[in-house]
Design a protein around this motif. Structure first.
Motif, short mmCIF file in Angstrom:
data_model
loop_
_atom_site.label_atom_id
_atom_site.label_comp_id
_atom_site.label_asym_id
_atom_site.label_seq_id
_atom_site.Cartn_x
_atom_site.Cartn_y
_atom_site.Cartn_z
N ASN A 60 0.83 -1.21 0.00
CA ASN A 60 0.00 0.00 0.00
C ASN A 60 0.86 1.26 0.00
O ASN A 60 0.59 2.22 0.72
N LEU A 61 1.91 1.25 -0.81
CA LEU A 61 2.86 2.36 -0.83
C LEU A 61 2.74 3.24 -2.06
O LEU A 61 3.53 4.17 -2.25
N LEU A 62 1.75 2.91 -2.92
CA LEU A 62 1.60 3.73 -4.13
C LEU A 62 0.83 5.00 -3.79
O LEU A 62 -0.26 4.93 -3.23
N PRO A 63 1.40 6.17 -4.09
CA PRO A 63 0.66 7.40 -3.79
C PRO A 63 -0.67 7.43 -4.53
O PRO A 63 -0.75 7.05 -5.70
N THR A 64 -1.72 7.83 -3.84
CA THR A 64 -3.03 7.89 -4.50
C THR A 64 -3.34 9.35 -4.83
O THR A 64 -2.66 10.26 -4.36
N GLY A 65 -4.35 9.54 -5.66
CA GLY A 65 -4.77 10.91 -5.97
C GLY A 65 -3.98 11.54 -7.10
O GLY A 65 -4.12 12.72 -7.37
N TYR A 66 -3.12 10.75 -7.73
CA TYR A 66 -2.36 11.27 -8.89
C TYR A 66 -2.68 10.42 -10.10
O TYR A 66 -2.77 9.20 -9.99
N ASP A 67 -2.79 11.09 -11.25
CA ASP A 67 -2.98 10.35 -12.49
C ASP A 67 -1.57 10.11 -13.07
O ASP A 67 -1.03 10.94 -13.80
N LEU A 68 -1.00 8.96 -12.69
CA LEU A 68 0.40 8.71 -13.08
C LEU A 68 0.47 8.10 -14.47
O LEU A 68 -0.28 7.18 -14.79
N PRO A 69 1.36 8.61 -15.32
CA PRO A 69 1.46 8.07 -16.67
C PRO A 69 2.02 6.65 -16.69
O PRO A 69 2.98 6.35 -15.99
N THR A 70 1.38 5.80 -17.48
CA THR A 70 1.87 4.44 -17.68
C THR A 70 2.81 4.48 -18.88
O THR A 70 2.42 4.95 -19.96
N ILE A 71 4.01 3.97 -18.69
CA ILE A 71 5.00 4.09 -19.77
C ILE A 71 5.25 2.73 -20.41
O ILE A 71 5.66 1.78 -19.74
N THR A 72 4.96 2.66 -21.70
CA THR A 72 4.98 1.38 -22.40
C THR A 72 5.98 1.37 -23.57
O THR A 72 6.25 0.32 -24.14
N HIS A 73 6.47 2.54 -23.97
CA HIS A 73 7.33 2.63 -25.15
C HIS A 73 8.65 3.33 -24.84
O HIS A 73 8.71 4.19 -23.95
N PHE A 74 9.67 2.96 -25.62
CA PHE A 74 11.00 3.54 -25.46
C PHE A 74 11.43 4.16 -26.78
O PHE A 74 11.41 3.50 -27.81
N LEU A 75 11.78 5.45 -26.73
CA LEU A 75 12.26 6.13 -27.94
C LEU A 75 13.75 6.39 -27.77
O LEU A 75 14.18 6.92 -26.74
N PHE A 76 14.52 5.99 -28.78
CA PHE A 76 15.97 6.23 -28.74
C PHE A 76 16.33 7.17 -29.88
O PHE A 76 16.04 6.89 -31.04
#
Ligand code: FAD
Length: 371
Positions: A60-76
């Protein structure tokens, strides 16, 4: 009489906060000493690998109340600005250290851990006869502890006090961080190469974007200021330049650190269990120093909770730390050579484009499994 604790944790970054949280939660008498005061900004790319997601959720350590971006791609992007994008197997999310560290700090307090902020540990000594540590804080106060977790980051005054060999070696790297508002894909973490370094971008909370780069001390010396160096060096990558010219910069000034050293260190020194960057800093391009700090903080706390003797605790910690992290740190140092130079960065872009399997294997081997 001086105060005596079961465990003193030196340094309240992710490694220190997680170890203090777990020890406090298990009812141990733990004190964390952090030289700064929460909340505060740090130089960090703030891309957190999903390795830690299950653990944070379970605890239960994930901060709540924030819309955190899910990162699925890597650009090089190579130094010329040409880029390739690939899917990340594990991925991660973006969150600022300002929010995350403050959140963990509150969790330590909620679980009964004691925290002293705004004060530095000046010395730490292990007394073989008394079988305990003595610590001296700035201001002259002394403390005693049965165990000490060293979570004081990449470089601290204490490394000198403890005569750690890496501290004598100079490092060419500097780190600079901004928070910006800009047009950038929320699901992507990007690495833009430039001569002598690379710059990461990813979204964090509140539609902000973290822009953080590893640059070269010589360039800063040559051009005289961060701004001039950015214009002369980073802006040569045209794809990167636009983030400097077309964005709103949110911090009053950039966060800057120097002497970022990737030399080998050790997980146990002078009987101190070293966690996070104190035990070894993975090159930032791997994007999982934060995850390693969290996991090693957990490991240090668990070793103390499970071990019956000092020897058992130290040897269990050392063996598990090496099994989890040693190879990744080594590979990170090797891969870093593919960055920050024109030919090597063009080669890497083509490799990712033409042989994605190899790129995926490299990413996989610099990361651990979810825990
Ligand atoms: C340029 C750059 C970009 C990065 N980007 C990413 C990224 O995107 N994703 C990622 O996962 N990792 C990234 N990292 C790595 C990541 O930031 C670190 O691995 C992580 O912060 C380590 O956490 P820590 O708890 O070990 O140390 P820290 O977070 O550095 O905490 C150490 C703490 O110890 C305190 N301290 C030091 N000495 C003392 C003392 N004597 N007494 C009391 N307190 C003391 C300091 O004030 C500090 O708060 C990046 C690193 C760099 C350099």
């Amino acid at each position: 009489m001086i105060d005596k604790y079961s465990t003193v944790v030196i340094g309240g970054g992710l490694a220190g906060l997680i170890s203090a949280y777990l020890l406090a939660k298990s009812g141990r008498d733990v004190l964390l000493v952090e030289k700064k005061s929460y909340p505060f900004h740090r130089v960090c790319g703030e891309y957190l690998s999903n390795e830690v997601f299950d653990f944070l959720k379970r605890e239960n350590l994930l901060p709540t109340g924030y819309d955190l971006p899910t990162i699925t791609h890597f650009l090089f992007s190579d130094t010329t600005g040409k880029s390739v994008t690939t899917l990340l197997d594990m991925g991660g999310f973006g969150i600022s250290r300002y929010v995350l560290d403050e959140h963990f700090y509150q969790k330590v307090l909620e679980n009964g851990g004691e925290v002293r902020t705004g004060v530095q540990v000046e010395t730490v000594l292990f007394d073989e006869i008394e079988n305990q540590f003595t610590l001296e804080l700035a201001g002259g106060e002394s403390l005693a502890a049965e165990y000490v977790i060293g979570a004081f980051g990449k470089r601290s005054k204490l490394d000198k006090v403890l005569k750690r060999s890496f501290i004598e070696k100079r490092s060419p790297y500097i780190g600079v961080k901004y928070h910006i508002k800009t047009d950038f894909d929320r699901n992507t973490v990007a690495l833009y190469n430039f001569e002598g370094g690379y710059c990461g971008l990813n979204a964090i909370e509140e539609d902000k974007v973290n822009l953080c780069y590893l640059g070269n001390r010589e360039h800063l010396r040559k051009y005289g200021s961060i701004e001039a160096m950015e214009q002369e060096i980073l802006w040569k990558n045209p794809s990167l330049k636009r983030f400097f010219t077309d964005s709103e910069f949110l911090l009053e000034k950039p966060e800057v650190i120097n002497e970022i050293n990737f030399e080998r260190k050790g997980p146990v020194e002078n009987h101190i269990l070293m966690a996070g960057d104190s035990a070894g800093l993975i090159t930032p391009l791997c994007g999982n120093g934060m995850a390693m700090a969290i996991q090693s903080g957990k490991l240090a706390a668990e070793s103390i909770l499970a071990g019956k003797t000092r020897t058992e605790i130290e040897s269990n910690y050392e063996v598990s730390w090496k099994a989890l992290f040693e190879r990744r740190l080594w590979l990170g140092r090797k891969v870093q050579r593919l960055f920050g130079a024109k030919q090597a960065s063009v080669f890497t872009r083509k490799l990712i484009q033409n042989v994605p399997f190899i790129a995926k294997q490299i990413i996989k081997n610099t990361h651990g499994k979810a825990f």
